[in-house]
Design a protein around this motif. Sequence first.
Motif, PDB file in Angstrom:
ATOM      1  N   ALA A  14       0.862  -1.185   0.000  1.00  0.00           N
ATOM      2  CA  ALA A  14       0.000   0.000   0.000  1.00  0.00           C
ATOM      3  C   ALA A  14       0.896   1.232   0.000  1.00  0.00           C
ATOM      4  O   ALA A  14       1.979   1.233   0.596  1.00  0.00           O
ATOM      5  CB  ALA A  14      -0.925   0.005   1.216  1.00  0.00           C
ATOM      6  N   ALA A  15       0.442   2.284  -0.690  1.00  0.00           N
ATOM      7  CA  ALA A  15       1.251   3.496  -0.797  1.00  0.00           C
ATOM      8  C   ALA A  15       0.361   4.708  -1.009  1.00  0.00           C
ATOM      9  O   ALA A  15      -0.732   4.604  -1.583  1.00  0.00           O
ATOM     10  CB  ALA A  15       2.240   3.386  -1.961  1.00  0.00           C
ATOM     11  N   LEU A  16       0.853   5.842  -0.576  1.00  0.00           N
ATOM     12  CA  LEU A  16       0.211   7.123  -0.841  1.00  0.00           C
ATOM     13  C   LEU A  16       1.090   7.924  -1.794  1.00  0.00           C
ATOM     14  O   LEU A  16       2.298   8.065  -1.566  1.00  0.00           O
ATOM     15  CB  LEU A  16       0.023   7.922   0.450  1.00  0.00           C
ATOM     16  N   VAL A  17       0.497   8.437  -2.859  1.00  0.00           N
ATOM     17  CA  VAL A  17       1.200   9.249  -3.846  1.00  0.00           C
ATOM     18  C   VAL A  17       0.377  10.506  -4.093  1.00  0.00           C
ATOM     19  O   VAL A  17      -0.845  10.428  -4.289  1.00  0.00           O
ATOM     20  CB  VAL A  17       1.406   8.473  -5.165  1.00  0.00           C
ATOM     21  N   ASP A  18       1.045  11.662  -4.097  1.00  0.00           N
ATOM     22  CA  ASP A  18       0.288  12.895  -4.317  1.00  0.00           C
ATOM     23  C   ASP A  18       0.176  13.215  -5.802  1.00  0.00           C
ATOM     24  O   ASP A  18       0.701  12.488  -6.655  1.00  0.00           O
ATOM     25  CB  ASP A  18       0.900  14.064  -3.532  1.00  0.00           C
ATOM     26  N   ASP A  19      -0.502  14.312  -6.119  1.00  0.00           N
ATOM     27  CA  ASP A  19      -0.787  14.649  -7.520  1.00  0.00           C
ATOM     28  C   ASP A  19       0.469  14.946  -8.329  1.00  0.00           C
ATOM     29  O   ASP A  19       0.464  14.826  -9.556  1.00  0.00           O
ATOM     30  CB  ASP A  19      -1.720  15.876  -7.569  1.00  0.00           C
ATOM     31  N   ALA A  20       1.545  15.317  -7.664  1.00  0.00           N
ATOM     32  CA  ALA A  20       2.792  15.636  -8.358  1.00  0.00           C
ATOM     33  C   ALA A  20       3.683  14.415  -8.543  1.00  0.00           C
ATOM     34  O   ALA A  20       4.764  14.514  -9.119  1.00  0.00           O
ATOM     35  CB  ALA A  20       3.556  16.711  -7.596  1.00  0.00           C
TER      36      ALA A  20
END
Length: 310
Positions: A14-20
């Motif tokens: 699982a991972a969180l990635v932002d819009d950039a």
Amino acid sequence: MILGIETSCDETAAALVDDAGEIVSNVVASQADLHAKYGGVVPEVASRRHLDLITPVLQEALTEEPDAIAVTTRPGLIGALLVGVSAAKALAWAKRLPLIPVDHLHGHVASLYLQPLDLQPPFTCLLASGGHTMLLDVQERGSYTVLGTTLDDAAGEAFDKGARLLGLGYTGGREIDALAKRGDPHAYDFPVARVPGLDFSFSGLKTALLYKVRDLPHEELEARRPDLAASYQRAIVRALVERLEAAGGDRIAVVGGVAANSELRAALPGAALAPLALCTDNAAMIASAARFTAPVPYPEYLSLDARPTA
């Protein structure tokens, strides 16, 4: 912010990635040690282990609130995929968030779109992993065109089968890479299949190694194992590099688990290479691909299903 979930094989991630394209969190729980005694991934064992790991992995990765949930829906082991898809649907439904279904292969390519690499198309991409070996023409971030694929074994599968023939452990690619550093890559002249077009074939190479191993006396096999590993690895790398060069293009990139191979990376000094941490299966690449994939709105995704094939 996108939460990515990946359970297509034997990594619960699982991972969180932002819009950039910045990675905010990236958690991977590997099952490699669990499957090592079998010499490969056992689908039922993998599925059950995903059930044990999915909640703690998500809890560790969720350092911030996501705006959308992305999950691998294909291809992969169907039981393993269903664990991730079920968790993603439950989270998205509970939070009333959109859900983004992601193709695992698109995820590997999208590992190139994360910071700091942030590769811009167009480019020619080699995707080489345990289950797939493909040449891709990437003109935009949301899609690609397949130029060539394997007619039998994938490159990663050839590494794994070669490792078993040499009496090495799992995972095969890592074991052969390590042993090959002590061997002579020119000791044995293993064949490189030249099939029409830009396709690959590794079954003949595997058979050639089988014959070499079978014909060597035990004492000589023990002494020549590093040479066999180095020569076998060289043949796989040659096949990949020759096809990639034949495909042409101003820029080339390499992704997938085999992209971590040290000889392949050394053979392509000018290529854009996926970072080592993102070569094997992970959820950051799934969240990255989701940025360029249409979401399914709430509650339509409740009927979403997984598929074992691309």
